[in-house]
Design an enzyme around this catalytic site. Structure first.
Site, PDB file in Angstrom:
ATOM      1  N   TRP A  64     -12.328  13.236   1.442  1.00  0.00           N
ATOM      2  CA  TRP A  64     -11.744  13.043   0.083  1.00  0.00           C
ATOM      3  C   TRP A  64     -11.706  13.756  -0.753  1.00  0.00           C
ATOM      4  O   TRP A  64     -10.678  13.439  -1.896  1.00  0.00           O
ATOM      5  CB  TRP A  64     -12.170  11.344  -0.256  1.00  0.00           C
ATOM      6  N   GLU A 110     -11.081   4.754   8.625  1.00  0.00           N
ATOM      7  CA  GLU A 110     -10.829   4.482   7.197  1.00  0.00           C
ATOM      8  C   GLU A 110     -11.485   2.752   6.952  1.00  0.00           C
ATOM      9  O   GLU A 110     -11.494   1.972   6.278  1.00  0.00           O
ATOM     10  CB  GLU A 110     -10.032   4.290   6.884  1.00  0.00           C
ATOM     11  N   GLU A 147       5.034   9.626  13.732  1.00  0.00           N
ATOM     12  CA  GLU A 147       4.585   9.209  12.261  1.00  0.00           C
ATOM     13  C   GLU A 147       5.268   9.555  11.017  1.00  0.00           C
ATOM     14  O   GLU A 147       4.676  10.517  11.106  1.00  0.00           O
ATOM     15  CB  GLU A 147       3.619   7.807  12.651  1.00  0.00           C
ATOM     16  N   HIS A 154      -4.414  18.526  -0.340  1.00  0.00           N
ATOM     17  CA  HIS A 154      -4.958  17.239  -0.316  1.00  0.00           C
ATOM     18  C   HIS A 154      -5.897  17.625  -1.522  1.00  0.00           C
ATOM     19  O   HIS A 154      -7.246  17.270  -1.430  1.00  0.00           O
ATOM     20  CB  HIS A 154      -5.951  17.503   1.091  1.00  0.00           C
ATOM     21  N   ARG A 179      -2.458   3.850  16.887  1.00  0.00           N
ATOM     22  CA  ARG A 179      -2.163   5.324  16.024  1.00  0.00           C
ATOM     23  C   ARG A 179      -3.628   6.423  16.014  1.00  0.00           C
ATOM     24  O   ARG A 179      -4.851   5.741  16.311  1.00  0.00           O
ATOM     25  CB  ARG A 179      -2.686   4.372  14.764  1.00  0.00           C
ATOM     26  N   LYS A 184       1.105  11.164  13.613  1.00  0.00           N
ATOM     27  CA  LYS A 184       1.591  11.565  12.285  1.00  0.00           C
ATOM     28  C   LYS A 184       1.216  13.170  12.375  1.00  0.00           C
ATOM     29  O   LYS A 184       1.363  14.069  13.447  1.00  0.00           O
ATOM     30  CB  LYS A 184       0.439  11.602  11.069  1.00  0.00           C
ATOM     31  N   GLU A 225       3.948   9.641  -0.755  1.00  0.00           N
ATOM     32  CA  GLU A 225       2.732   9.331  -1.561  1.00  0.00           C
ATOM     33  C   GLU A 225       2.271  10.740  -2.108  1.00  0.00           C
ATOM     34  O   GLU A 225       1.401  10.532  -3.035  1.00  0.00           O
ATOM     35  CB  GLU A 225       1.689   8.634  -0.336  1.00  0.00           C
ATOM     36  N   ASP A 267      -3.096  14.786   6.444  1.00  0.00           N
ATOM     37  CA  ASP A 267      -2.286  13.304   5.828  1.00  0.00           C
ATOM     38  C   ASP A 267      -0.604  13.595   5.064  1.00  0.00           C
ATOM     39  O   ASP A 267      -1.280  13.048   4.474  1.00  0.00           O
ATOM     40  CB  ASP A 267      -3.705  12.629   5.226  1.00  0.00           C
ATOM     41  N   ARG A 278     -11.924  17.562   8.979  1.00  0.00           N
ATOM     42  CA  ARG A 278     -10.992  16.368   9.573  1.00  0.00           C
ATOM     43  C   ARG A 278      -9.771  16.048  10.682  1.00  0.00           C
ATOM     44  O   ARG A 278      -9.786  15.828  11.640  1.00  0.00           O
ATOM     45  CB  ARG A 278     -11.326  15.484   8.610  1.00  0.00           C
ATOM     46  N   GLU A 292       1.136  -1.636  -0.279  1.00  0.00           N
ATOM     47  CA  GLU A 292      -0.414  -0.102   0.203  1.00  0.00           C
ATOM     48  C   GLU A 292       1.114   0.918   0.093  1.00  0.00           C
ATOM     49  O   GLU A 292       1.552   1.569   0.438  1.00  0.00           O
ATOM     50  CB  GLU A 292      -1.229  -0.185   1.103  1.00  0.00           C
ATOM     51  N   ARG A 293       0.860   2.607  -0.734  1.00  0.00           N
ATOM     52  CA  ARG A 293       1.544   2.985  -1.040  1.00  0.00           C
ATOM     53  C   ARG A 293       2.906   2.660  -1.275  1.00  0.00           C
ATOM     54  O   ARG A 293       4.024   3.655  -0.821  1.00  0.00           O
ATOM     55  CB  ARG A 293       1.490   4.162  -0.428  1.00  0.00           C
TER      56      ARG A 293
HETATM   57  C1  BDP Z   1      -3.199   7.753   3.607  1.00  0.00           C
HETATM   58  C2  BDP Z   1      -3.035   6.302   2.871  1.00  0.00           C
HETATM   59  C3  BDP Z   1      -3.979   5.049   3.519  1.00  0.00           C
HETATM   60  C4  BDP Z   1      -2.898   4.771   4.650  1.00  0.00           C
HETATM   61  C5  BDP Z   1      -3.861   5.458   5.347  1.00  0.00           C
HETATM   62  C6  BDP Z   1      -2.901   4.848   7.116  1.00  0.00           C
HETATM   63  O1  BDP Z   1      -3.560   7.160   1.747  1.00  0.00           O
HETATM   64  O2  BDP Z   1      -3.118   4.134   2.183  1.00  0.00           O
HETATM   65  O3  BDP Z   1      -3.480   3.316   4.851  1.00  0.00           O
HETATM   66  O4  BDP Z   1      -2.638   6.832   5.489  1.00  0.00           O
HETATM   67  O5  BDP Z   1      -1.848   6.547   7.488  1.00  0.00           O
HETATM   68  O6  BDP Z   1      -2.628   8.384   4.101  1.00  0.00           O
HETATM   69  O7  BDP Z   1      -3.730   4.640   7.540  1.00  0.00           O
END
Ligand code: BDP
Length: 713
Positions: A553, A301, A397, A531, A334, A370, A403, A375, A346, A177-178
């Site tokens: 999104w 998510e 993090e 974003h 997290r 994060k 990404e 994000d 958000r 993923e990413r």
């Molecule tokens: C987002 C990504 C997604 C991740 C998510 C995460 O697009 O793929 O699952 O973060 O950190 O930036 O959980």
């Protein structure tokens, strides 16, 4: 000219795929240093033979072979010129190194000292533990690789954080993923029977920068990772990593008791659920005795979590913490959360959910936050949670995999981004309470500390997809070890170790690395925009994105451009997210006279005619940033074109090609955004700028098919 030719010849003979990363032990040119180094490597004494010291010996052997074309020679202690052992082993030979109690290295810290050994000059590398010795040996080699003086060494280092961890978002089917550097390096199918030599090289690279943990799988976790078959695979990796001081961790799915255990609930307060986790954890430790612990993404998510049962994040984390505590494992929980109801902003959600839980987490739980509240954007102000959790240890993090920063195509050195967060002042304890200080545990002594980086590693020959993306892995490790280190000094080391010590290369390229992130912010998301990437994979521009399954999104949710202006009002007249910061920070961002330009549209919705500090209108300033960003890529290309004498052909051409793609992409970003925002501002693009080649319709019609990084588990 002659030197240039010689260098070309030297590189021509050694193929440089990038696989060696910064542990690129190139032949040393004849010099005093080379003679000194050779003398040391020809008289080495190891005071022990643990797996860590064995790893140190192998690394020295590799370095001697590469840099000196010789083997290392073991010597009795009294003749040694390089003396290696932990502090107890060295102390037994009291005559070699005299240290007061306060000077002794502790834990995984190390000392590198020039001494006199029986009348001969020597260097001692010692650590509080055998792992500390290994770190010391890597630091010593870095010293040699970067051409530093070897005469009077006086180096003492201790890691500032306990947990320095790479988070792999790798799935059991090897998609990442990413991930933009190929498939997952974990060959789950062949594990545990076959262990790829790459695993050892991965461990070496990590240990060389002090990384001491690896979360093997994606935070969007697949439950099969906890089955006996996969635990055996994880064990095989743990066995390879152990000599390098790297513990393995797993991401877990909160609903595992249902999916694997066939229970009817995953309620963290249910006794059967608690027992299931306790038994599972005991099973893991029977397979991997030094297992690190769990990373958990819950109620975010669409992932299951304690809130599905009316419980809190603390209830969920503490249940796992309790199961892990007898084995000294930890939970990294997290704070990247947002639920199914689209909030007004958000950016506020993590704080709203976690702040009330401050002090409610068990001692072996650390909350992973994060760098910013949205994000991993090209630029975000630091996450307000860093100043808000006085009684809860927090872990930073960051995302090494790019990404939102052009994948592995764009050259973006991320250390300045990491530093921006680390150096930010939370004011949580008055002036000077930086994020770094919070993370180092300054205000919560004795509690867990750490930093995590989402890995940018894959099966690509050069590991990270872009030769310069390796610098993000490297700098992450160095900053997790010492958040006070400078991004520039780290870039300097990395360039020297990876390419050459030639100043004619180092100086201009370091300069471009240091500016690369700002350039990308300029052509993607200047002045606090965020974003606005294309919805399909976050690669190209998509400021027009307005239809997605959830409003938060889309791009329009974030930039809020309209005929009057642009930007997200996060002050008291808007979402008031700014109130989540300490008053000093809040006022700094909320007040237009002090809010830095770089965060302007993050916190404020402003008219197109708003007068900027530069004297330009907001519209003109925005346009200027987009043009500046793209032009800077061209500037970087020009400089790179002159670097052929100092770089091998393979990497030179790789970077050259990637920069050409990056330039095209930067132009596309620039033109798309400027034309799109122009539909609201209705203002001209100044005459000093070249006009976009195509109209907005054209840019909107472009589509990236099959963008990488959309791995499924
Ligand atoms: C987002 C990504 C997604 C991740 C998510 C995460 O697009 O793929 O699952 O973060 O950190 O930036 O959980």
């Amino acid at each position: 000219m002659i030197t240039a030719l010689l260098v070309l010849v030297a590189f021509g003979s050694s193929a440089q795929s990038g696989y060696d990363l910064w542990l690129n032990y190139r032949p040393m040119e004849a010099s005093v240093r080379a003679t000194q180094f050779k003398a040391m490597m020809s008289h080495v004494y190891f005071a022990g033979s643990s797996p860590q010291l064995q790893a140190a010996r192998e690394e020295l052997t590799r370095a001697a072979k590469g840099m000196l074309k010789t083997a290392i020679v073991n010597t009795p202690a009294d003749q040694a010129q390089l003396i290696i052992g932990n502090i107890d082993q060295i102390a037994k030979r009291g005559d070699i190194l005299k240290l007061s109690k306060a000077e002794r290295p502790t834990g995984d810290g190390f000392i590198i000292r020039s001494v006199t050994n029986k009348g001969r000059k020597a260097v001692v590398v010692t650590g509080g533990t055998d792992l500390g010795v290994l770190y010391g040996v890597f630091a010593f080699l870095r010293h040699v690789q970067t051409n530093k003086d070897l005469t009077n060494l006086q180096i003492t280092e201790h890691p500032k954080m306990m947990h320095r961890i790479l988070d792999h978002w790798d799935n059991p089917n090897r998609s990442v993923e990413r991930g933009y550097a190929g498939f997952s390096i974990w060959n789950w199918h062949k594990l545990p029977g076959y262990t790829d030599p790459r695993y050892t090289d991965y461990a070496r690279a990590n240990a060389s920068v002090g990384i001491n943990g690896s979360v093997l799988n994606n935070v969007n976790a697949n439950v099969i990772m906890l089955t006996p078959a996969y635990l055996a695979k994880a064990k095989a990796l743990a066995d390879v990593f152990r000599p390098y001081g790297i513990k393995v961790y797993l991401s877990i799915k909160f609903s595992s008791p249902i999916e694997l255990g066939k229970l009817s609930t995953a309620d963290p307060l249910d006794p059967q659920v608690r027992k299931w986790w306790k038994d599972k954890v005991d099973e893991i430790y029977s397979v991997i005795p030094d297992f690190g612990g769990f990373l958990v993404k819950a109620n975010s998510e669409g992932q299951p979590g304690p809130q599905s049962y009316g419980r809190t994040h603390a209830d969920g984390a503490n249940m796992l913490g309790e199961a892990l505590a007898p084995h000294h494992g930890i939970v990294m929980w997290r704070a990247f959360v947002y639920d199914n109801n689209v909030p007004d902003d958000r950016a506020k959600q993590a704080y709203s959910e976690f702040k009330p839980l401050d002090g409610k987490f068990n001692d072996n739980v650390i909350v992973q936050v994060k760098n910013g509240a949205i994000d991993f954007q090209p630029r975000e102000p630091f996450h307000p949670l860093f100043g808000a959790m006085a009684k809860t240890p927090l872990m930073l993090e960051v995302q090494l995999t790019q990404e939102y920063l052009g994948f592995s195509t764009h050259l973006v050195y991320e250390a300045p981004l990491f530093k921006e967060c680390l150096d930010a002042d939370t004011y949580a304890k008055g002036k000077g309470a930086t994020v770094a200080k919070v993370l180092e545990g300054t205000y919560q002594p004795g509690k867990l500390t750490g930093m995590a980086g989402v890995a940018n590693i894959g099966t690509d020959l050069n590991w990270c997809g872009h030769p310069f993306a390796q610098a993000n892995w490297y700098s992450f490790g160095r900053l997790a070890w010492d958040p006070g280190a400078s991004a520039e000094a780290i870039a300097d080391d990395w360039l020297r170790m990876t390419f050459t010590n030639d100043k004619r290369f180092i100086d201009p390229i370091k300069d471009h690395m240091m500016r690369s992130r700002e350039n990308t912010v300029n052509y993607m998301t200047p002045l606090g925009l965020h974003h606005i990437m294309s919805a399909d994979g976050h690669y190209g521009p998509g400021p027009w994105t307005d239809k997605m399954p959830r409003a938060d999104w889309t791009a329009v949710y974030y930039h809020k451009a309209d005929s009057l202006g642009i930007g997200f009002d996060r002050t008291a007249t808007g979402s008031n997210a700014v109130a989540q910061y300490f008053p000093e920070v809040r006022d700094h961002f909320a007040d237009l006279s002090t809010c830095p330009d770089i965060y302007l549209l993050w916190f404020h919705h402003l008219s197109w005619n708003y007068k900027m500090r530069s004297g330009k209108t907001l519209w003109d300033e925005l346009v200027d940033h987009y043009y500046k960003g793209a032009a800077a890529v061209q500037g970087m290309q020009k400089v790179w074109n002159g670097m052929r004498p100092y770089v091998d052909a393979t990497r030179y051409n790789e970077v050259k090609q990637l920069m050409a793609v990056q330039y095209d992409e930067a132009i596309r970003w620039r033109n798309s955004c400027v034309l799109y925002f122009q539909t609201f501002s209705k203002k001209p693009i100044g005459d000093q700028y070249s006009k976009p080649e195509h109209d907005l319709q054209y840019y909107r019609s472009l589509h990236y098919y099959n963008v990488p990084g959309l791995g499924t588990n």
